[in-house]
Enzyme design. Structure first.
Site, PDB file in Angstrom:
ATOM      1  CG  HIS A   7      -1.626   1.277   1.481  1.00 24.37           C
ATOM      2  ND1 HIS A   7      -2.518   1.896   0.625  1.00 24.37           N
ATOM      3  CD2 HIS A   7      -1.490   2.110   2.544  1.00 24.37           C
ATOM      4  CE1 HIS A   7      -2.894   3.048   1.157  1.00 24.37           C
ATOM      5  NE2 HIS A   7      -2.292   3.198   2.318  1.00 24.37           N
ATOM      6  CG  HIS A  63       0.969   6.995   3.954  1.00 18.99           C
ATOM      7  ND1 HIS A  63       1.275   6.191   2.901  1.00 18.99           N
ATOM      8  CD2 HIS A  63      -0.270   6.620   4.362  1.00 18.99           C
ATOM      9  CE1 HIS A  63       0.270   5.360   2.666  1.00 18.99           C
ATOM     10  NE2 HIS A  63      -0.676   5.598   3.535  1.00 18.99           N
ATOM     11  CD  GLU A  92      -3.555   6.326  12.187  1.00 23.42           C
ATOM     12  OE1 GLU A  92      -3.484   6.473  10.965  1.00 23.42           O
ATOM     13  OE2 GLU A  92      -4.476   6.760  12.885  1.00 23.42           O
ATOM     14  CG  ASP A  93      -1.594   1.666  10.418  1.00 28.14           C
ATOM     15  OD1 ASP A  93      -2.299   2.117  11.338  1.00 28.14           O
ATOM     16  OD2 ASP A  93      -1.904   1.746   9.217  1.00 28.14           O
ATOM     17  CG  ASP A 140      -3.847   6.832   2.485  1.00 27.03           C
ATOM     18  OD1 ASP A 140      -3.468   5.648   2.428  1.00 27.03           O
ATOM     19  OD2 ASP A 140      -4.583   7.295   3.390  1.00 27.03           O
ATOM     20  CG  ASP A 186     -27.499  15.726 -23.191  1.00 31.47           C
ATOM     21  OD1 ASP A 186     -27.196  16.862 -22.789  1.00 31.47           O
ATOM     22  OD2 ASP A 186     -28.600  15.431 -23.671  1.00 31.47           O
TER      23      ASP A 186
HETATM   24 MN    MN Z   1      -2.583   4.582   4.036  1.00 31.50          MN
END
Ligand code: MN
Length: 721
Positions: A50, A74, A78-79, A141, A265
């Protein structure tokens, strides 16, 4: 799993950013692989795929190597077990700042799950993305998460993410002009949220195409436009027909409640030329060849959209008399229209821009945005420092409340509902009890503690910043004051009745309301209580025959608004900090004069009593802070002609002492209102003297004069009893 390889990524970044720190980029790649370790994505891929893909998306936008490095890292804060300190040691402060910025936004996302007001949330995100690169990483992200959305098993979760994407991230991408990302986000979210609508629009497009007719029409139109442009001397113009996306067709159908039938259109034709001059020439050729639909012309070259989008838009009755929509722009404009902020970034990069130029570049972006016509739109669409004067806070349910900077929990409470504001007794900010005058910050979660017994406090007015809060507090105080005045006024009137030996009846009072132009007896009592009408005036209006019998005497509470016995007419007390219309009385215990430091004490039924700050009486109110008012004299204090100052004077009990004293006072142009002998010995005399003075200065001068008088031992002002 196809994932960009380490050396491919480094090569790619190096190809457009000559300043690339290859070692840092390589280190970050290895670091994120190591830190995310065996974590897995919903797809079953290793988690590190990721951040690597996110870095790949950012590199595709040709962003600088620091952004790519931060993209790789990134999710580590946090993880994983990575810490701020370690990241800073390994990669330096700039990159840590970017990673932290992204982490902060991700945390907001969790907190604001139920945020209903998308617009506020977008502003919050903008306000928090101090560096635009934070937002770009966040968008990359989200884009990768959307590309892998179908791997998530729970339909509720997929839908929530899709909705958030369409409400928050796609508009953010649009705002900074990256239509490529905006469109991909919208398309994926649209098929997740409205698969049936998407399918039926796609099927309809398919059938229009399968007709054979429409497809060939597109080709024929392109061919004919090319011929016309050629004849006009624009041999290099590129012409495309671009089928509109199901999502934008659906939005248009929703907005205008129409189906899609005409070519205009479903296909937009685009003419790309080399410079602005050629844009207008191409427009001239098109308008010269076909009839234009006047109301459908837009010049976004002279007036770019707030996000920097530039193009000419026109609709004409084109080849075979079919209505077609044409966009005319230069190749450069096209690039910016697709990549927005990121295109500017890449351009500056090519010019050899150093890191320090980052803010200049940002200012340039703002200049572009400033060219927008509608100022509101500009404000709404730009941010950066512009939203810095607002704070956005959450209710416990995750709803967002936008407030001006400096707002307090009381402002928050009134913003939620006026009933909530009126009954506020306390506030928890991020779970902790906090004073009500605490200044709120972006992202604070605020829980208001309420009590039915609570009523708005006048002290709140000192720190609230929103008009709504202030208006409600004042309204409440006025109402409460009116009730107090009415009660006071009624009892004053009853006292006059008593002193006259008459029997009070409400019926009689109601009979004379018209005379005083008041609607209700409450109003009349309130006017008496506030001092704009005397109880005796009202009494004589009821019993006109009694008027001549007695001389008019002062009412029970000698309010300053009335003539005093001494004859000095006092028009009002020049004091600040008071609620307009509130009755004021100068305390008789300390006799404040202009220049004294003063406070007010709210007295039920009597308005406000003004004391000097050192008056002893105040001690009895020490534990009732809600009754204190901060007051000061109005600087323009000519309104009062005279005031009373009370002195305690001790002098010799000798012949001529008293006359020396009164001469001294008279020399200073002051009248003695009252003189009382408080005590006497064979040698001394204690006097209490009330003087009419102009202000504190006047009183001080008199006291100095008295002190210099023969036979005087001491002079003091009296405060308290
Ligand atoms: Mn992420």
């Amino acid at each position: 799993m196809v994932m960009i390889r380490q050396y491919e990524l480094v090569e790619l970044v190096r190809s457009y950013d000559p300043n690339t720190d290859e070692d840092a980029l390589n280190k970050a790649y290895i670091y994120t692989v190591k830190m995310h370790g065996t974590q897995k994505r919903a797809s079953g891929d290793p988690y590190f795929s990721h951040p690597v893909e996110v870095a790949g998306i950012l590199a595709g936008m040709k962003l600088d190597w620091k952004t790519i490095t931060a993209g790789l890292l990134h999710d580590t804060l946090e993880d994983t077990l990575a810490t701020h300190e370690e990241l800073e040691k390994q990669f330096g402060p700039d990159i840590v700042k970017l990673v932290e910025g992204v982490t902060k936004l991700s945390q907001l996302e969790v907190q604001g799950k139920a945020a209903k007001q998308g617009e506020n949330f977008r502003k919050l995100v903008l306000a928090m993305s101090e560096d635009i690169r934070v937002l770009l990483i966040k968008l990359a992200d989200r884009l990768h998460n959307m590309r892998t959305l179908h791997f998530i098993e729970s339909p509720e979760k997929r839908q929530r993410i899709a909705r958030e994407t369409i409400e928050l991230y796609a508009p953010l991408a649009e705002r900074i002009g990256i239509s490529q990302i905006k469109e991909e986000l919208q398309d994926i979210a649209f098929s997740e949220l409205y698969p049936d609508v998407k399918d039926s629009i796609s099927a309809r497009l398919e059938s229009l195409r399968a007709d054979g007719e429409n497809l060939s029409i597109v080709d024929r139109v392109i061919a004919e436009l090319k011929v016309k442009l050629n004849e006009g001397g624009l041999e290099n113009a590129d012409v495309y027909g671009r089928e509109k996306r199901p999502y934008s067709i659906w939005r248009k159908m929703e907005r205008q409640h129409i189906g899609f039938e005409a070519l205009a259109d479903i296909v937009a034709f685009r003419i790309l030329v080399d410079n602005i001059e050629e844009c207008y020439r191409a427009l001239g050729i098109i308008h010269g060849s076909y009839r234009a639909v006047p109301e459908l012309f837009d010049d976004y070259i002279s007036n770019p959209k707030p996000n920097g989008y530039r193009s000419l838009h026109t609709t004409v009755m084109g080849p075979e008399n079919r209505r077609i929509e044409i966009q005319i722009r230069t190749h450069d404009m096209h690039n910016v229209n697709e990549m927005g902020v990121a295109a500017h970034w890449a351009y500056k990069q090519q010019q050899g821009m150093s890191d320090g130029d980052q803010y200049r570049w940002l200012r340039q972006l703002l200049t572009i945005l400033e060219q927008s016509q509608a100022p509101e739109e500009f404000l709404e669409h730009t941010k950066l420092e512009l939203f810095q004067d607002q704070v956005f806070c959450f209710t416990p349910k995750g709803e967002l409340v936008a407030l001006p900077r400096g707002a307090t929990p009381i402002d928050f409470a009134y913003a939620v509902h006026s009933d909530v504001g009126d009954s506020t007794v306390g506030a928890k900010v991020n779970g902790r009890m906090t004073p009500l005058n605490h200044v709120l910050r972006n992202g604070d979660q605020v829980e208001i503690v309420r009590s039915k017994k609570q009523t708005p406090s006048p002290t709140w007015e000192r720190f609230v910043v929103t008009g709504k809060a202030r208006a409600h507090i004042r309204k409440y105080l006025r109402m409460q004051q009116r009730t107090e005045y009415a009660a006071l006024g009624k009892s004053m009137l009853q006292k006059v009745y008593d002193s006259e030996g008459a029997t009070f009846t409400e019926k009689a009072v109601n009979g004379i309301l018209k005379k005083f132009k008041t609607a209700t007896d409450e109003d009349l009592y309130a006017r008496i209580g506030a001092g704009s009408l005397t109880a005796r005036e009202v009494f004589y209006a009821i019993f006109p025959g009694l008027k001549d019998k007695k001389p008019e005497i002062a009412d029970e509470l000698p309010s300053i608004n009335k003539p005093t016995k001494s004859g000095a007419r006092i028009s009002g007390i020049p004091i600040r900090g008071i609620i307009p219309g509130m009755a004021l009385h100068l305390a008789r215990c300390c006799h404040p004069v202009i220049g004294d430091r003063i406070v007010g004490i709210i007295t039920t039924g009597k308005g406000v009593t003004v004391h000097t700050i050192d008056c002893e009486t105040l001690e009895s109110f020490a534990d009732m802070p809600e009754r204190w008012l901060d007051l000061s004299w109005d600087s323009d204090s000519q309104a009062i002609e005279t005031q009373t100052g009370r002195l305690s004077i001790q002098l010799s009990n000798a012949t001529g002492a008293l006359s020396a004293l009164t001469t001294s006072i008279a020399k200073h142009d002051a009248n003695i209102i009252n003189l009382k002998v408080a005590g006497r010995t064979t040698d001394t005399m204690d006097l209490m003297v009330d003087l009419q003075v102009k202000d504190l200065q006047h009183l001080s001068n008199i006291m100095a004069g008295i002190r210099a008088t023969p036979h005087v031992y001491s002079v003091e002002r009296i405060r308290g009893k």
